[in-house]
Design a protein around this motif. Structure first.
Motif, PDB file in Angstrom:
ATOM      1  N   ASN A 143       0.776  -1.261   0.012  1.00 59.46           N
ATOM      2  CA  ASN A 143       0.114  -0.059  -0.021  1.00 59.46           C
ATOM      3  C   ASN A 143       0.968   1.257  -0.102  1.00 59.46           C
ATOM      4  OD1 ASN A 143      -2.290   1.764  -0.071  1.00 59.46           O
ATOM      5  ND2 ASN A 143      -2.955   1.079   1.980  1.00 59.46           N
ATOM      6  N   ASP A 147      -0.554   4.682   0.722  1.00 57.06           N
ATOM      7  CA  ASP A 147      -1.348   4.662   2.149  1.00 57.06           C
ATOM      8  C   ASP A 147      -2.813   4.989   1.957  1.00 57.06           C
ATOM      9  OD1 ASP A 147      -1.174   4.202   4.929  1.00 57.06           O
ATOM     10  OD2 ASP A 147      -0.997   6.073   5.199  1.00 57.06           O
ATOM     11  N   ARG A 205      -0.079   1.427   4.963  1.00 59.53           N
ATOM     12  CA  ARG A 205       1.068   1.154   4.446  1.00 59.53           C
ATOM     13  C   ARG A 205       2.082   0.493   5.507  1.00 59.53           C
ATOM     14  NH1 ARG A 205       3.085   6.319   4.270  1.00 59.53           N
ATOM     15  NH2 ARG A 205       2.278   6.727   2.299  1.00 59.53           N
TER      16      ARG A 205
END
Length: 809
Positions: free
Chosen positions: A769, A772, A799
């Motif tokens: 990710n 984020d 994240r």
């Protein structure tokens, strides 16, 4: 005198002819990994005697010869093989071709595979370096293909062209694989059955697949485990778990042993709901083969897995709403959840090859899952509207709701599926006949006790002035014992003419289920054409695809006047039915001096006898009746090739519409009344995914892998009202990136002899990710003081950094 001379001349002419012998030469052509090489050219040097290998790599030549002959085998992308053969009545010669990439003044000569079916073949090795939050599963690679949708990085489940998660069949070495039934959420999922360390070949079809690939309506995934040719092994470890496997090969015996351990505790720490997560997932697999004779071999595939999930929630703070009406939920929890899923699987395959063209198999398999799901979780929440103070900071403004809920469950399930079948194949001329016949017995027991209590502003919901009423409840004590009879027959016919290569696959599948006494017949047909001297391949597939109910589809519910809901089995349930029309093709071309392939498929799938369902996280709850009609239509596109020399990458685009209309009742004449078309739960209207590989040009020991998914949000309906889909979740957007550094590879190896047994050693840094983005997986519904419902989003992971280390022997 003239007559005598004529007879002498005839005798002299016949002597060479009489000296020649008829010879039959046959065998198989495979690559270095023992996979069949199709359409290789096999011929005798200096003659017109030639043929092409079949889909199984088989060839056969019949000719006359009076001396040693020279056999030559060629195929684009492989090194030609030349072999001298002494004359004999019959001889078998198996040929192994090695891959070839010839560099001539910066010109590369390469070959591409002609795809004559709807199955796409993937390189399983790409999973090894793939940045994947679920632990490096093959399904994560499948999710980047067109038509495949996944909006939960914690789950290995996927939807294909608008279908449910239960509409995808998975086969390992031709054996159908089952998964646990009670799993509700992605964080409860453990390891996929498929062990990527043991995989040799991955074939995936998003529709229009052949009769032998079972009774699911959406897709078929066929996995082939490898047979080692020598000793091999690997060990890997990361912050998310560890795995190891070892394989060896003897004169008649080969074996693979794999073990995996996974924990999501580190990953789940990024969820908005704070608490103590104790997931523990373990898996052991073995695949062994033994050649009893030159014509008989035996194989065994076994698996044992245990998934433990424990959760002690503490608190949650979630901001949601819009810019005009920002909201915040503050919740505190008490209680815990404990889940345990234990599965065991074993399959024995007996194979007999009486002649090269005939293969007979006898297979026996058994699967058992023992599952328990228990939780008692109490939550107290405050729902606020938000405002900004003088400094621009967001602070609570007014209290919109205060409430308490208590969720309780004691669910237990035990299921055993045993199967005995015989299948085989026979090849003659341009035909490959395949058949299967089997019997399957299923034994399933399920006990459920669930209830959900909700309180809003001191009043229990739904409010009753006479007594306290639960918000919802469910109880069940079910048993299902049934038998299925399964069969299929199909013929694959391939031939070449002046126009090009033609491939036809036609046949049918027939099934019978003792529970509802339903007999199903599914005819299917696919056609492919590759024009001569052209870079195009065209395909069309159609057929009837039934999905016979398993267990969850059969389970129906009824609610009494006192509000108590019980589950029972519906003896009148019928198989869901779908008609596939798939038209597509490939275009092979060269760009920047490297090979590329563009694939496009459009499809239309009308469905009836549909059992509608709702989705919450990864849990599917069926309505328990054939009460809907549906359709799915769309187009899938994929650009595949070497964007970077020596690496495979692709980008996929899918556009789709999947809708259904639900049965509301009947009119005064008994005719059914349906709603208008509404979006199905997995109606993901668009999806863009990418898998990209690169390396640092000046430092090739560093490789970069990128996975991107951007997909439409899914429809969401309020609880107990599935007839409307008023809004969708936000689009699912995720970028995972990983950098891999080769500590040891074929070009970089320490001089010390102790390191020579290591083939490769890698260290990886993954960023999950990267942007984020907190994607929404599902919603939790709360009530304010006016009993209005608010959907509070359940977010997925944020994240996270992960470090991996792997060594191949």
């Amino acid at each position: 005198m003239r007559k005598i001379a004529l007879w002498v001349l005839l005798v002299l002419l016949c002597v060479p002819a009489m000296a020649q012998h008829r010879m039959r030469l046959f065998g198989y052509v495979t690559d270095a990994a023992h996979r069949p090489v199709e359409l290789a050219t096999v011929y005798l040097q200096g003659t017109l005697v030639s043929t092409s290998t079949s889909a199984k790599g088989f060839y056969e030549l019949n000719f006359s010869a009076n001396d040693t002959v020279t056999l030559i085998v060629t195929c684009v992308g492989y090194v030609p093989v030349k072999q001298k053969i002494p004359v004999s009545p019959a001889a078998q010669l198996n040929v192994i071709l090695s891959s070839s990439v010839h560099s001539l003044k910066d010109v590369e000569v390469m070959g591409h595979r002609i795809q004559t079916t709807t199955f796409e073949t993937l390189d399983a090795r790409q999973v090894r370096l793939l940045p994947d939050a679920s632990g490096g599963n093959v399904e994560s690679l499948i999710a980047t293909l067109p038509g495949v949708h996944s909006n939960n990085e914690l789950s290995t489940q996927y939807s294909v062209r608008g279908g449910s998660y239960d509409e995808n069949s998975v086969y390992v070495n031709g054996i159908e694989i089952y998964r646990p039934l009670l799993i509700r959420a992605g964080q409860q999922e453990g390891l996929s059955f498929i062990n990527p360390d043991m995989v040799d070949k991955v074939d995936f079809s998003a529709g229009g697949f052949a009769p032998k690939y079972g009774d699911k309506m959406s897709s078929a995934l066929s996995i082939t485990y490898k047979r080692p040719t020598s000793f091999e092994g690997a060990v890997s470890a990361s912050l998310l778990g560890a795995s190891a496997y070892v394989g060896s090969s003897g004169k008649k015996y080969t074996e693979l042993q794999g073990i995996r351990y996974k924990t999501n505790a580190y990953l789940l720490g990024t969820l908005p709901t704070k608490g103590h997560y104790n997931p523990s997932f373990f898996d052991y697999q073995t695949y062994e083969t033994y050649q009893l004779t030159s014509k008989i071999d035996l194989s065994f595939l076994g698996n044992l897995s245990q998934n433990k999930y424990q959760f002690f929630p503490l608190e949650q703070e979630t901001s949601f709403g819009t810019l005009q009406t920002p909201l915040q939920l503050q919740a505190y929890f008490d209680g815990q959840e404990k889940d345990l899923f234990t599965t065991k699987f074993g399959a024995i395959t007996f194979s007999y090859h009486p002649v090269p063209a005939l293969t007979l198999r006898l297979l026996a398999s058994a699967f058992n899952t023992n599952e328990s799901e228990t939780y008692d979780i109490m939550g107290q929440y405050w729902l606020y509207s938000l405002t900004t103070d003088g400094t621009g900071k967001t602070v609570p403004d007014a209290t919109l709701g205060v409430g308490t809920y208590l969720r309780h469950a004691r669910d237990y399930l035990n299921a055993t599926v045993a199967n005995v079948s015989q299948n085989g194949s026979y090849e003659f001329g341009h035909h490959l006949i395949e058949w299967g016949l089997g019997i399957q017995h299923e034994s399933i027991t399920n006990q459920m006790k669930e209830w959900n209590y909700k309180d809003s502003a001191g009043y229990s919901l739904p409010y009753n002035s006479s007594y306290i009423q639960l918000y919802d409840n469910l109880s069940a004590d079910l048993s299902l014992y049934s038998t299925r009879f399964l069969s299929y027959l199909q013929d694959t016919y391939k031939y070449r003419n002046n126009a090009g290569l033609w491939a036809f696959t036609g046949g049918f599948r027939s099934d019978y289920w003792s529970y509802n006494h339903e007999w199903l017949i599914s005819p299917r047909l696919s056609v492919a054409f590759a024009p001569q001297s052209s870079n195009f391949v065209f395909r069309f597939a159609t057929g009837v695809y039934y999905q016979a109910p398993f267990f969850k589809e059969v389970r129906d519910t009824s609610t009494a006047l006192n509000g108590n809901t019980t589950a029972q089995l519906d003896p009148h349930i019928k198989a869901q039915r779908s008609l596939h029309f798939v038209l597509g093709g490939d275009y092979h071309f060269m760009q920047w001096g490297r090979p590329f392939k563009f694939t496009a498929e459009c499809y239309y799938k009308p469905e009836d006898q549909v059992i509608p369902y709702v989705v919450d996280n990864v849990n599917i709850t069926y309505f328990g009746g054939n009460t809907a009609k549906a359709y799915a239509a769309g187009i899938d596109m994929r650009l595949f090739g070497e964007f970077v020399p020596g690496t495979d990458s692709w980008i996929s685009l899918s556009l789709m519409q999947s809708k259904e209309k639900l049965l509301k009742g009947t009119d005064s004449y008994g005719n059914p009344i349906y709603t208008s078309y509404i979006a199905r739960p997995n109606d993901q209207r668009y999806s863009v995914s990418m898998f990209f590989q690169d390396f640092v040009p000046s430092y090739p020991r560093i490789k970069v892998n990128l996975k991107v998914i951007w997909a439409d949000g899914l429809p969401v309906s309020p609880p107990h009202n599935p007839y409307v889909a008023p809004f969708r979740t936000p689009p699912y957007q995720r970028v995972d990136i990983g950098a891999a550094y080769a500590l040891i590879d074929k070009d970089h190896r320490p001089d010390a002899a102790v390191w020579h047994f290591i083939k490769d050693a890698w260290i990886n840094l993954d960023v999950f990710n990267l942007l984020d983005i907190y994607n929404v997986n599902s919603y939790f519904w709360v009530n304010d003081i006016y009993n209005r419902q608010y959907p509070v989003p359940n977010y997925l992971t944020g994240r996270l950094l992960n470090i991996r280390f792997s060594v191949d022997f």
